[in-house]
Design a protein around this motif. Structure first.
Motif, PDB file in Angstrom:
ATOM      1  N   LEU A  13      51.538  55.882   0.892  1.00 14.18           N
ATOM      2  CA  LEU A  13      51.681  57.273   1.326  1.00 14.18           C
ATOM      3  C   LEU A  13      50.427  58.025   0.905  1.00 14.18           C
ATOM      4  N   LEU A  14      49.790  58.668   1.859  1.00 14.31           N
ATOM      5  CA  LEU A  14      48.601  59.472   1.546  1.00 14.31           C
ATOM      6  C   LEU A  14      49.057  60.905   1.296  1.00 14.31           C
ATOM      7  N   LEU A  15      49.326  61.199   0.042  1.00 17.72           N
ATOM      8  CA  LEU A  15      49.858  62.506  -0.335  1.00 17.72           C
ATOM      9  C   LEU A  15      48.748  63.542  -0.428  1.00 17.72           C
ATOM     10  N   SER A 208      41.557  62.674   5.966  1.00 13.98           N
ATOM     11  CA  SER A 208      42.462  63.784   5.657  1.00 13.98           C
ATOM     12  C   SER A 208      43.505  64.037   6.744  1.00 13.98           C
ATOM     13  N   SER A 209      43.237  63.639   7.990  1.00 16.64           N
ATOM     14  CA  SER A 209      44.226  63.833   9.062  1.00 16.64           C
ATOM     15  C   SER A 209      45.484  62.997   8.849  1.00 16.64           C
ATOM     16  N   GLN A 210      45.429  62.031   7.933  1.00 15.99           N
ATOM     17  CA  GLN A 210      46.574  61.156   7.657  1.00 15.99           C
ATOM     18  C   GLN A 210      47.445  61.668   6.502  1.00 15.99           C
ATOM     19  N   LEU A 211      47.085  62.811   5.927  1.00 12.23           N
ATOM     20  CA  LEU A 211      47.778  63.309   4.742  1.00 12.23           C
ATOM     21  C   LEU A 211      49.175  63.836   5.063  1.00 12.23           C
ATOM     22  N   ILE A 212      50.081  63.642   4.097  1.00 14.19           N
ATOM     23  CA  ILE A 212      51.442  64.175   4.159  1.00 14.19           C
ATOM     24  C   ILE A 212      51.631  65.067   2.936  1.00 14.19           C
ATOM     25  N   ARG A 230      72.319  57.395   4.302  1.00 14.43           N
ATOM     26  CA  ARG A 230      71.156  57.226   3.429  1.00 14.43           C
ATOM     27  C   ARG A 230      70.112  56.311   4.056  1.00 14.43           C
ATOM     28  N   PHE A 231      70.564  55.331   4.810  1.00 13.37           N
ATOM     29  CA  PHE A 231      69.593  54.417   5.405  1.00 13.37           C
ATOM     30  C   PHE A 231      68.874  55.063   6.593  1.00 13.37           C
ATOM     31  N   TYR A 232      69.478  56.102   7.160  1.00 13.65           N
ATOM     32  CA  TYR A 232      68.771  56.914   8.142  1.00 13.65           C
ATOM     33  C   TYR A 232      67.620  57.644   7.443  1.00 13.65           C
ATOM     34  N   LEU A 233      67.880  58.133   6.240  1.00 13.76           N
ATOM     35  CA  LEU A 233      66.843  58.760   5.421  1.00 13.76           C
ATOM     36  C   LEU A 233      65.734  57.750   5.125  1.00 13.76           C
ATOM     37  N   PHE A 234      66.138  56.529   4.790  1.00 13.54           N
ATOM     38  CA  PHE A 234      65.162  55.465   4.529  1.00 13.54           C
ATOM     39  C   PHE A 234      64.218  55.295   5.719  1.00 13.54           C
ATOM     40  N   ASN A 235      64.785  55.235   6.923  1.00 21.36           N
ATOM     41  CA  ASN A 235      63.971  55.045   8.126  1.00 21.36           C
ATOM     42  C   ASN A 235      63.050  56.232   8.370  1.00 21.36           C
ATOM     43  N   MET A 236      63.537  57.444   8.102  1.00 19.37           N
ATOM     44  CA  MET A 236      62.703  58.635   8.288  1.00 19.37           C
ATOM     45  C   MET A 236      61.506  58.618   7.347  1.00 19.37           C
ATOM     46  N   LEU A 237      61.770  58.313   6.082  1.00 18.33           N
ATOM     47  CA  LEU A 237      60.693  58.296   5.088  1.00 18.33           C
ATOM     48  C   LEU A 237      59.717  57.152   5.350  1.00 18.33           C
ATOM     49  N   SER A 238      60.224  56.038   5.866  1.00 14.41           N
ATOM     50  CA  SER A 238      59.367  54.874   6.148  1.00 14.41           C
ATOM     51  C   SER A 238      58.261  55.212   7.140  1.00 14.41           C
ATOM     52  N   THR A 239      58.519  56.155   8.030  1.00 18.99           N
ATOM     53  CA  THR A 239      57.525  56.490   9.051  1.00 18.99           C
ATOM     54  C   THR A 239      56.262  57.107   8.462  1.00 18.99           C
ATOM     55  N   PHE A 240      56.336  57.593   7.222  1.00  8.14           N
ATOM     56  CA  PHE A 240      55.169  58.202   6.578  1.00  8.14           C
ATOM     57  C   PHE A 240      54.274  57.169   5.894  1.00  8.14           C
ATOM     58  N   LEU A 241      54.748  55.931   5.781  1.00  9.63           N
ATOM     59  CA  LEU A 241      54.020  54.917   5.028  1.00  9.63           C
ATOM     60  C   LEU A 241      53.091  54.111   5.924  1.00  9.63           C
ATOM     61  N   LEU A 242      51.897  53.869   5.423  1.00 10.37           N
ATOM     62  CA  LEU A 242      50.946  52.998   6.091  1.00 10.37           C
ATOM     63  C   LEU A 242      51.122  51.576   5.562  1.00 10.37           C
ATOM     64  N   PRO A 243      50.886  50.562   6.397  1.00  9.68           N
ATOM     65  CA  PRO A 243      51.039  49.178   5.926  1.00  9.68           C
ATOM     66  C   PRO A 243      49.990  48.821   4.877  1.00  9.68           C
ATOM     67  N   ILE A 244      50.319  47.861   4.045  1.00  9.35           N
ATOM     68  CA  ILE A 244      49.396  47.429   2.993  1.00  9.35           C
ATOM     69  C   ILE A 244      48.087  46.929   3.598  1.00  9.35           C
ATOM     70  N   SER A 245      48.169  46.279   4.746  1.00  6.97           N
ATOM     71  CA  SER A 245      46.961  45.735   5.379  1.00  6.97           C
ATOM     72  C   SER A 245      45.966  46.824   5.771  1.00  6.97           C
ATOM     73  N   SER A 246      46.421  48.092   5.834  1.00  7.71           N
ATOM     74  CA  SER A 246      45.509  49.184   6.204  1.00  7.71           C
ATOM     75  C   SER A 246      44.455  49.431   5.124  1.00  7.71           C
ATOM     76  N   PHE A 247      44.690  48.918   3.897  1.00  5.08           N
ATOM     77  CA  PHE A 247      43.662  48.939   2.863  1.00  5.08           C
ATOM     78  C   PHE A 247      42.386  48.266   3.368  1.00  5.08           C
ATOM     79  N   PHE A 248      42.584  47.214   4.171  1.00  2.52           N
ATOM     80  CA  PHE A 248      41.550  46.200   4.353  1.00  2.52           C
ATOM     81  C   PHE A 248      41.045  46.069   5.788  1.00  2.52           C
ATOM     82  N   LEU A 249      41.135  47.140   6.571  1.00  3.35           N
ATOM     83  CA  LEU A 249      40.743  47.069   7.968  1.00  3.35           C
ATOM     84  C   LEU A 249      39.267  46.714   8.149  1.00  3.35           C
TER      85      LEU A 249
END
Length: 311
Positions: A13-15, A208-212, A230-249
């Motif tokens: 998450l890019l806070l 910075s355009s990726q910030l939440i 609660r798992f609907y909440l899980f899915n909503m929050l998941s949309t803010f996360l970038l994959p680990i592989s995005s470290f290494f593009l």
């Protein structure tokens, strides 16, 4: 809240860290909102600073050192003519001097900081001396030895000089203390200086355009979603996360067969025929290039596992 004690998120998450709180305080708020079990951050920001604070969830924490080593970009505003104890506006003023500068000379001085430089970390920092953070010594008025660091300033771009206020952006290597750099700039300008505004705009390839921001996360948290959703909440929050592989593009990709992938996950070295890449690489497998981790390739084609996603 007992229905779901925590969620097993994996990603980044890019806070957009707000001013006035520590990086750890921001982390704890995010952890609570996400019901996350395993969370960390990389690249601490002072309470004064705002901007990009990468929050790492789950398996992403394994790869934090790669993000820590990335280049950073900051937007800085400096007040000239005053030095403070902390190097920013949170500290007591040590000395005031008159300011008589022109834009040409300021630009010329800024250019002298571009390239390889040495920097002494500030006393008001989280670096440790004999196991104790430097800021604890500083609060007691004690100065302790600090080793100079070799850094690289890739860009230092002047924006404007208005009265006693200097504004610029800077792109720098890991470990750069902007407060120390500004203090050194103030010394060269012979008037002193301290930071009054600091915002991190970029870490590695993240922009910075990726910030939440926390406000958006609070809004989702306060939707009064009941326990059965609660798992609907899980899915909503998941949309803010970038994959680990995005470290290494920016890293080359090496794709393994299923057998080699199994060996890689067992931390075994693999010899690859006709592979001419050298250095750190992304390691993937399968039709969808499933990310397995990071390896290091030798000139002879030997792939050594460095950091594995699941082991």
């Amino acid at each position: 809240m007992d229905y779901v004690k925590y969620f097993n998120f994996n990603g980044i998450l890019l806070l957009d860290k707000p001013k006035g709180i520590t990086s750890n305080c921001a982390l704890q708020q995010v952890k609570r909102i996400f019901f996350a079990k395993k969370v960390g951050y990389t690249g601490s920001l002072d309470p004064l600073a705002t901007g990009m604070l990468p929050i790492l969830f789950g398996n992403a924490t394994k790869f934090s050192r790669y993000l820590t080593n990335s280049i950073k970009k900051y937007h800085v505003i400096v007040k000239l003519g005053e030095t403070t104890v902390t190097g920013d506006l949170s500290g007591e003023i040590l000395k005031k001097r008159s300011v008589c500068l022109n834009i040409h000379n300021v630009k010329k001085i800024l250019k002298t900081f571009v390239g390889e430089i040495k920097q002494t970390p500030p006393m008001f920092s989280a670096l440790k001396y004999k196991g104790i953070p430097l800021y604890k010594y500083a609060r007691l008025g004690i100065s302790v030895p600090r080793k100079n660091r070799n850094l690289i300033i890739y860009q230092l771009n002047f924006i404007q000089l208005i009265d006693n206020f200097l504004e610029f952006t800077i792109v720098c290597s890991k470990g750069t203390y902007i407060r120390s750099l500004v203090d050194d700039v103030g010394k060269k300008l012979k008037c002193g200086a301290h930071v009054i505004y600091l915002c991190r705009l970029q870490v590695g390839l993240y922009v910075s355009s990726q910030l939440i921001n926390l406000t958006k996360l609070y809004f989702i948290e306060n939707q009064n979603i009941n326990q059965t959703h609660r798992f609907y909440l899980f899915n909503m929050l998941s949309t803010f996360l970038l994959p680990i592989s995005s470290f290494f593009l920016e890293y080359p990709i090496v794709k393994l067969t299923s057998q080699d992938a199994d060996n890689f996950k067992k931390k075994l070295c693999i010899y690859l025929v006709n592979c001419f890449k050298i250095g750190l690489v992304q390691v993937t497998t399968g039709k969808k290039n499933i990310f397995l981790g990071i390896g290091r390739l030798s000139a002879l084609g030997l792939l050594t596992p460095e950091c594995i996603l699941l082991s």
